[in-house]
Design an enzyme around this catalytic site. Sequence first.
Site, PDB file in Angstrom:
ATOM      1  N   TYR A   1      33.977  45.863  31.134  1.00 34.24           N
ATOM      2  CA  TYR A   1      33.161  45.807  32.472  1.00 34.24           C
ATOM      3  C   TYR A   1      34.220  46.575  33.487  1.00 34.24           C
ATOM      4  O   TYR A   1      35.591  46.900  33.665  1.00 34.24           O
ATOM      5  CB  TYR A   1      32.462  44.362  33.098  1.00 34.24           C
ATOM      6  CG  TYR A   1      32.549  43.538  34.076  1.00 34.24           C
ATOM      7  CD1 TYR A   1      33.988  42.603  33.405  1.00 34.24           C
ATOM      8  CD2 TYR A   1      32.648  44.042  35.391  1.00 34.24           C
ATOM      9  CE1 TYR A   1      34.092  41.811  34.471  1.00 34.24           C
ATOM     10  CE2 TYR A   1      33.676  42.136  36.314  1.00 34.24           C
ATOM     11  CZ  TYR A   1      34.190  41.780  35.429  1.00 34.24           C
ATOM     12  OH  TYR A   1      35.094  41.034  35.877  1.00 34.24           O
TER      13      TYR A   1
ATOM     14  N   ARG B   1      41.035  52.353  33.902  1.00 30.59           N
ATOM     15  CA  ARG B   1      41.262  51.079  33.185  1.00 30.59           C
ATOM     16  C   ARG B   1      40.066  50.937  31.974  1.00 30.59           C
ATOM     17  O   ARG B   1      40.081  50.022  31.659  1.00 30.59           O
ATOM     18  CB  ARG B   1      41.146  49.907  33.984  1.00 30.59           C
ATOM     19  CG  ARG B   1      41.328  48.882  33.486  1.00 30.59           C
ATOM     20  CD  ARG B   1      41.420  47.629  34.871  1.00 30.59           C
ATOM     21  NE  ARG B   1      40.958  47.575  35.705  1.00 30.59           N
ATOM     22  CZ  ARG B   1      39.959  47.473  37.280  1.00 30.59           C
ATOM     23  NH1 ARG B   1      41.521  46.097  37.391  1.00 30.59           N
ATOM     24  NH2 ARG B   1      38.894  46.779  37.787  1.00 30.59           N
TER      25      ARG B   1
ATOM     26  N   ARG C   1      23.470  38.286  13.973  1.00 29.16           N
ATOM     27  CA  ARG C   1      24.765  38.169  14.193  1.00 29.16           C
ATOM     28  C   ARG C   1      25.640  37.873  13.316  1.00 29.16           C
ATOM     29  O   ARG C   1      25.550  37.450  12.263  1.00 29.16           O
ATOM     30  CB  ARG C   1      24.301  36.108  14.865  1.00 29.16           C
ATOM     31  CG  ARG C   1      25.781  35.465  15.617  1.00 29.16           C
ATOM     32  CD  ARG C   1      25.267  34.585  16.040  1.00 29.16           C
ATOM     33  NE  ARG C   1      26.491  34.264  16.723  1.00 29.16           N
ATOM     34  CZ  ARG C   1      27.928  33.402  15.898  1.00 29.16           C
ATOM     35  NH1 ARG C   1      27.099  32.778  15.283  1.00 29.16           N
ATOM     36  NH2 ARG C   1      27.908  32.293  16.891  1.00 29.16           N
TER      37      ARG C   1
ATOM     38  N   LYS D   1      39.532  44.262  30.695  1.00 32.22           N
ATOM     39  CA  LYS D   1      38.860  43.038  31.683  1.00 32.22           C
ATOM     40  C   LYS D   1      37.141  43.532  30.601  1.00 32.22           C
ATOM     41  O   LYS D   1      36.209  44.201  31.305  1.00 32.22           O
ATOM     42  CB  LYS D   1      38.722  44.475  33.115  1.00 32.22           C
ATOM     43  CG  LYS D   1      38.121  43.993  34.254  1.00 32.22           C
ATOM     44  CD  LYS D   1      37.679  45.235  35.019  1.00 32.22           C
ATOM     45  CE  LYS D   1      36.941  44.319  36.426  1.00 32.22           C
ATOM     46  NZ  LYS D   1      36.540  43.398  36.581  1.00 32.22           N
TER      47      LYS D   1
ATOM     48  N   GLU E   1      46.695  34.760  38.694  1.00 34.01           N
ATOM     49  CA  GLU E   1      45.649  35.509  39.711  1.00 34.01           C
ATOM     50  C   GLU E   1      45.033  34.875  41.018  1.00 34.01           C
ATOM     51  O   GLU E   1      44.339  32.856  39.870  1.00 34.01           O
ATOM     52  CB  GLU E   1      45.434  36.287  39.130  1.00 34.01           C
ATOM     53  CG  GLU E   1      44.658  36.687  38.176  1.00 34.01           C
ATOM     54  CD  GLU E   1      44.160  37.098  37.095  1.00 34.01           C
ATOM     55  OE1 GLU E   1      43.897  39.071  37.340  1.00 34.01           O
ATOM     56  OE2 GLU E   1      44.319  37.794  35.687  1.00 34.01           O
TER      57      GLU E   1
ATOM     58  N   LEU F   1      44.973  41.035  35.118  1.00 38.47           N
ATOM     59  CA  LEU F   1      44.495  41.933  35.696  1.00 38.47           C
ATOM     60  C   LEU F   1      44.826  43.172  36.395  1.00 38.47           C
ATOM     61  O   LEU F   1      45.934  42.518  37.771  1.00 38.47           O
ATOM     62  CB  LEU F   1      43.197  42.379  36.193  1.00 38.47           C
ATOM     63  CG  LEU F   1      41.776  43.331  35.338  1.00 38.47           C
ATOM     64  CD1 LEU F   1      41.740  43.953  33.961  1.00 38.47           C
ATOM     65  CD2 LEU F   1      40.670  42.918  36.813  1.00 38.47           C
TER      66      LEU F   1
HETATM   67  N1  PLP Z   1      42.086  39.617  39.040  1.00 39.22           N
HETATM   68  C1  PLP Z   1      40.666  39.421  38.119  1.00 39.22           C
HETATM   69  C2  PLP Z   1      40.848  38.428  37.255  1.00 39.22           C
HETATM   70  C3  PLP Z   1      39.558  40.646  38.413  1.00 39.22           C
HETATM   71  O1  PLP Z   1      38.466  39.620  37.329  1.00 39.22           O
HETATM   72  C4  PLP Z   1      39.719  41.162  38.989  1.00 39.22           C
HETATM   73  C5  PLP Z   1      38.420  41.939  39.696  1.00 39.22           C
HETATM   74  O2  PLP Z   1      37.600  41.789  38.900  1.00 39.22           O
HETATM   75  C6  PLP Z   1      40.762  41.694  39.927  1.00 39.22           C
HETATM   76  C7  PLP Z   1      41.922  40.776  39.791  1.00 39.22           C
HETATM   77  C8  PLP Z   1      40.829  42.434  41.031  1.00 39.22           C
HETATM   78  O3  PLP Z   1      40.933  44.224  40.500  1.00 39.22           O
HETATM   79  P1  PLP Z   1      40.210  45.444  41.383  1.00 39.22           P
HETATM   80  O4  PLP Z   1      40.735  45.844  41.858  1.00 39.22           O
HETATM   81  O5  PLP Z   1      40.449  46.780  40.120  1.00 39.22           O
HETATM   82  O6  PLP Z   1      38.733  44.597  40.950  1.00 39.22           O
END
Ligand code: PLP
Length: 287
Positions: free
Chosen positions: A33, A52, A101, A151, A183, A207
């Site tokens: 997503y 991304r 499935r 993501k 994070e 991420l």
């Molecule tokens: N880290 C995680 C785990 C996230 O879920 C997100 C955003 O959803 C981010 C960092 C920040 O990413 P972005 O700046 O691309 O929204």
Amino acid sequence: MSRIVYVNGDYLPEEEAKISIFDRGFLMADGVYEVTSVLDGKLLDFGGHAARLERSLTELDMAAPATTEELLEIHRALVEKNGIVDGLVYLQITRGAPGDRDFAFPDPATTPSTIVLFTQNKPGLADSPQARAGIKVISVPDIRWHRRDIKTIQLLYPSMAKMMAKKAGADDAWMVEDGYVTEGSSNNAYIVKGGKIITRQLSNDILHGITRAAVLRFAREAQMEVEERNFTIDEAKEADEALVTSASSFVMPVVEIDGVALGDGTPGRVARRLREIYLDESRKTAI
Ligand code: PLP
């Protein structure tokens, strides 16, 4: 008027939008997503999110159901159809619905990807009271899988981390692995010490935030010092300031970590400045 959403080529009122119970997003969390913010009816950093997305799809060997140009067109159409001035566009692509499935991936020739987009209306998104007050975070262990650079829609643990924060009277959680902060539950984490902005280096452990990339670029352009390295919760508690970044919260000051107030417990100067620069600069390039 009900919200108009996009499902596999059609724009529909949300009540009419349907996805198969065999969709691998539903059964296996087999999907990716993106969330792109909208300010003044325009998309922030669309190019970064599209790039991304393409990388996430490639890493999972998933077919892209639309080109970047087509995705931009759909984003814009949804913003327009729903009269979004400030808000978000959510996009999800899954490996489709093979009709049963099975752990094995279906053949993309017979099972096309599912693509869904919808808007979230957030009037005054850039002027949030939370950004003025700052947020409180707690630390929790990071028990997610090891491809956090992709993501994916597997968001159960980040949801649990958010709930742990809420139960503790905080707003969000910072995840910690091998003693170091990875994070936030849905954002990238930073501390500021002696004017230096410190955030974890890029790897498969986090991420690669689109907002992170923009904020670090703007910070360097403004001659601010940036250091990309690991930091511990103890170091964070001793920092002058802390902050998080994400597409939906932009730059959000953090004023408390595990019950310890940072500085005087109000948003720091660097966090406030970064938020200002990010919003100003991103609005200039919004499309
Ligand atoms: N880290 C995680 C785990 C996230 O879920 C997100 C955003 O959803 C981010 C960092 C920040 O990413 P972005 O700046 O691309 O929204």
